[in-house]
Write a protein that holds these residues in place. Structure first.
Motif, PDB file in Angstrom:
ATOM      1  N   GLY A 192     -34.090  -3.562 -30.070  1.00  0.00           N
ATOM      2  CA  GLY A 192     -34.665  -3.388 -31.402  1.00  0.00           C
ATOM      3  C   GLY A 192     -35.311  -2.031 -31.581  1.00  0.00           C
ATOM      4  O   GLY A 192     -35.224  -1.421 -32.657  1.00  0.00           O
ATOM      5  N   LEU A 193     -35.935  -1.526 -30.513  1.00  0.00           N
ATOM      6  CA  LEU A 193     -36.557  -0.208 -30.568  1.00  0.00           C
ATOM      7  C   LEU A 193     -35.515   0.880 -30.794  1.00  0.00           C
ATOM      8  O   LEU A 193     -35.714   1.791 -31.604  1.00  0.00           O
ATOM      9  N   HIS A 194     -34.389   0.754 -30.099  1.00  0.00           N
ATOM     10  CA  HIS A 194     -33.353   1.786 -30.257  1.00  0.00           C
ATOM     11  C   HIS A 194     -32.712   1.711 -31.633  1.00  0.00           C
ATOM     12  O   HIS A 194     -32.440   2.747 -32.251  1.00  0.00           O
ATOM     13  N   ILE A 195     -32.458   0.510 -32.108  1.00  0.00           N
ATOM     14  CA  ILE A 195     -31.879   0.365 -33.450  1.00  0.00           C
ATOM     15  C   ILE A 195     -32.842   0.929 -34.497  1.00  0.00           C
ATOM     16  O   ILE A 195     -32.423   1.596 -35.452  1.00  0.00           O
ATOM     17  N   SER A 196     -34.136   0.678 -34.299  1.00  0.00           N
ATOM     18  CA  SER A 196     -35.137   1.228 -35.223  1.00  0.00           C
ATOM     19  C   SER A 196     -35.126   2.751 -35.183  1.00  0.00           C
ATOM     20  O   SER A 196     -35.225   3.417 -36.226  1.00  0.00           O
ATOM     21  N   ALA A 197     -34.993   3.306 -33.972  1.00  0.00           N
ATOM     22  CA  ALA A 197     -34.959   4.768 -33.817  1.00  0.00           C
ATOM     23  C   ALA A 197     -33.763   5.376 -34.537  1.00  0.00           C
ATOM     24  O   ALA A 197     -33.835   6.523 -35.009  1.00  0.00           O
ATOM     25  N   MET A 198     -32.688   4.616 -34.655  1.00  0.00           N
ATOM     26  CA  MET A 198     -31.487   5.109 -35.335  1.00  0.00           C
ATOM     27  C   MET A 198     -31.679   5.167 -36.850  1.00  0.00           C
ATOM     28  O   MET A 198     -30.882   5.793 -37.549  1.00  0.00           O
ATOM     29  N   HIS A 199     -32.759   4.520 -37.353  1.00  0.00           N
ATOM     30  CA  HIS A 199     -32.999   4.482 -38.803  1.00  0.00           C
ATOM     31  C   HIS A 199     -34.245   5.259 -39.222  1.00  0.00           C
ATOM     32  O   HIS A 199     -34.433   5.501 -40.418  1.00  0.00           O
ATOM     33  N   ILE A 200     -35.096   5.604 -38.271  1.00  0.00           N
ATOM     34  CA  ILE A 200     -36.335   6.325 -38.585  1.00  0.00           C
ATOM     35  C   ILE A 200     -36.067   7.829 -38.547  1.00  0.00           C
ATOM     36  O   ILE A 200     -35.594   8.350 -37.528  1.00  0.00           O
ATOM     37  N   PRO A 201     -36.350   8.538 -39.624  1.00  0.00           N
ATOM     38  CA  PRO A 201     -36.033   9.972 -39.704  1.00  0.00           C
ATOM     39  C   PRO A 201     -36.566  10.799 -38.536  1.00  0.00           C
ATOM     40  O   PRO A 201     -35.860  11.679 -38.021  1.00  0.00           O
ATOM     41  N   PHE A 202     -37.810  10.539 -38.102  1.00  0.00           N
ATOM     42  CA  PHE A 202     -38.378  11.323 -37.001  1.00  0.00           C
ATOM     43  C   PHE A 202     -37.531  11.203 -35.745  1.00  0.00           C
ATOM     44  O   PHE A 202     -37.207  12.195 -35.091  1.00  0.00           O
ATOM     45  N   PHE A 203     -37.175   9.969 -35.369  1.00  0.00           N
ATOM     46  CA  PHE A 203     -36.379   9.744 -34.167  1.00  0.00           C
ATOM     47  C   PHE A 203     -34.928  10.182 -34.362  1.00  0.00           C
ATOM     48  O   PHE A 203     -34.264  10.566 -33.396  1.00  0.00           O
ATOM     49  N   GLN A 204     -34.454  10.114 -35.585  1.00  0.00           N
ATOM     50  CA  GLN A 204     -33.098  10.615 -35.849  1.00  0.00           C
ATOM     51  C   GLN A 204     -33.010  12.095 -35.506  1.00  0.00           C
ATOM     52  O   GLN A 204     -32.052  12.546 -34.860  1.00  0.00           O
ATOM     53  N   GLY A 205     -34.017  12.860 -35.918  1.00  0.00           N
ATOM     54  CA  GLY A 205     -34.022  14.284 -35.606  1.00  0.00           C
ATOM     55  C   GLY A 205     -34.289  14.553 -34.147  1.00  0.00           C
ATOM     56  O   GLY A 205     -33.719  15.486 -33.561  1.00  0.00           O
ATOM     57  N   LEU A 206     -35.153  13.750 -33.519  1.00  0.00           N
ATOM     58  CA  LEU A 206     -35.509  13.949 -32.122  1.00  0.00           C
ATOM     59  C   LEU A 206     -34.367  13.599 -31.183  1.00  0.00           C
ATOM     60  O   LEU A 206     -34.056  14.342 -30.245  1.00  0.00           O
ATOM     61  N   LEU A 207     -33.730  12.456 -31.416  1.00  0.00           N
ATOM     62  CA  LEU A 207     -32.702  11.937 -30.505  1.00  0.00           C
ATOM     63  C   LEU A 207     -31.277  12.260 -30.949  1.00  0.00           C
ATOM     64  O   LEU A 207     -30.331  12.017 -30.187  1.00  0.00           O
ATOM     65  N   GLY A 208     -31.116  12.778 -32.144  1.00  0.00           N
ATOM     66  CA  GLY A 208     -29.771  12.975 -32.660  1.00  0.00           C
ATOM     67  C   GLY A 208     -29.087  11.659 -32.917  1.00  0.00           C
ATOM     68  O   GLY A 208     -27.864  11.529 -32.762  1.00  0.00           O
ATOM     69  N   ALA A 209     -29.883  10.652 -33.293  1.00  0.00           N
ATOM     70  CA  ALA A 209     -29.352   9.305 -33.520  1.00  0.00           C
ATOM     71  C   ALA A 209     -29.163   9.052 -35.003  1.00  0.00           C
ATOM     72  O   ALA A 209     -29.824   9.659 -35.843  1.00  0.00           O
ATOM     73  N   SER A 210     -28.266   8.148 -35.297  1.00  0.00           N
ATOM     74  CA  SER A 210     -28.012   7.764 -36.679  1.00  0.00           C
ATOM     75  C   SER A 210     -27.459   6.341 -36.696  1.00  0.00           C
ATOM     76  O   SER A 210     -26.903   5.866 -35.696  1.00  0.00           O
ATOM     77  N   PRO A 211     -27.613   5.629 -37.815  1.00  0.00           N
ATOM     78  CA  PRO A 211     -27.172   4.232 -37.889  1.00  0.00           C
ATOM     79  C   PRO A 211     -25.660   4.091 -37.698  1.00  0.00           C
ATOM     80  O   PRO A 211     -24.883   4.989 -38.027  1.00  0.00           O
ATOM     81  N   VAL A 212     -25.268   2.954 -37.150  1.00  0.00           N
ATOM     82  CA  VAL A 212     -23.843   2.632 -37.002  1.00  0.00           C
ATOM     83  C   VAL A 212     -23.599   1.285 -37.667  1.00  0.00           C
ATOM     84  O   VAL A 212     -24.524   0.493 -37.868  1.00  0.00           O
ATOM     85  N   SER A 213     -22.365   1.030 -37.998  1.00  0.00           N
ATOM     86  CA  SER A 213     -22.007  -0.252 -38.610  1.00  0.00           C
ATOM     87  C   SER A 213     -22.060  -1.355 -37.564  1.00  0.00           C
ATOM     88  O   SER A 213     -22.025  -1.105 -36.353  1.00  0.00           O
TER      89      SER A 213
END
Length: 245
Positions: A192-213
């Protein structure tokens, strides 16, 4: 004994404070459970770390871009895997703990069984992750998006592999969830933490993460479950060999 003379206590190697010999058995059992849990956490951390090393070595040898960024590796090792490692330390004792032969005093944590399981699980995760990385690049995915998917895959690998590490001898499917509810909650929280990080702008920029289907998540989920199959085969083969001896 605790009620013995001071001279006897000064020369003894062990003092039973409650004067009950059965306390020695209970102490040995607790010691074995603690040692087993140290091995389980070590197996989880070293095998997943080995998988990352294998992934990078193969990628560099093939002249491919680095699969994961430094901050993504820190996320995997310190955050997601760290939560699971702490939860795994609360694992209850396994049946038959007191029926195993005592280990040799000179035997280290990395005995033959530990080495075999570490190498096999680490190699399985590393090779499969590398194959996915090659496929993603070959299909023309951008590096940033491919790393996002690979990072999610590695998190899912950790989710599955921690259940392999709950026992060095028994099937992951035979270890009851009630033996460690902390671990079950830890895995759910970590995902859940990782999925949340994929949707939170701060973590998206930090981790290079983005939501997936959900479809992509499910495909990666199925791929990551392969480490369960690999270790189940290993445990079954090992059990069959020991039975024949």
């Amino acid at each position: 004994m605790g009620s013995g003379t001071d001279v006897a206590k000064d020369t003894s190697s062990m003092i039973v404070t409650d004067d009950t010999f059965s306390s020695i058995v209970a102490g040995v059992e607790e010691g074995r459970i603690a040692y087993d849990n140290i091995r389980k956490v070590t197996l989880l951390l070293i095998s997943t770390g080995l998988a990352e090393v294998i992934l990078f070595i193969f990628a560099l040898a093939m002249g491919l871009p680095i699969p994961l960024l430094a901050v993504q590796l820190l996320w995997l090792n310190l955050v997601t895997n760290g939560i699971q490692g702490v939860a795994l330390a609360f694992e209850a004792g396994e049946p038959g703990t007191m029926y195993r032969k005592p280990r040799k005093p000179e035997e280290g944590v990395f005995n033959k069984l530990m080495i075999n399981q570490t190498m096999l699980s680490g190699a399985a995760i590393g090779v499969i992750a590398f194959a996915v990385w090659v496929w993603l690049l070959g299909e023309g995915y951008e590096e940033e998006w491919a790393r996002n998917l690979l990072l999610l895959l590695m998190v899912l690998f950790e989710n599955f592999h921690v259940f392999n590490c709950r026992s060095e001898y028994r099937s992951a499917f035979r270890v009851p969830a009630r033996n460690n509810y902390f671990l079950v909650m830890g895995v759910i929280m970590m995902q859940g933490l990782h999925i949340s990080a994929m949707h939170i702008p701060f973590f998206q920029g930090l981790l290079g993460a983005s939501p997936v289907s959900f479809e992509i998540w499910f495909i990666l989920f199925i791929i990551a479950s392969s480490v369960i199959a690999v270790m189940e085969v290993f445990k079954r083969v090992r059990a069959a060999r020991n039975k024949d001896m």
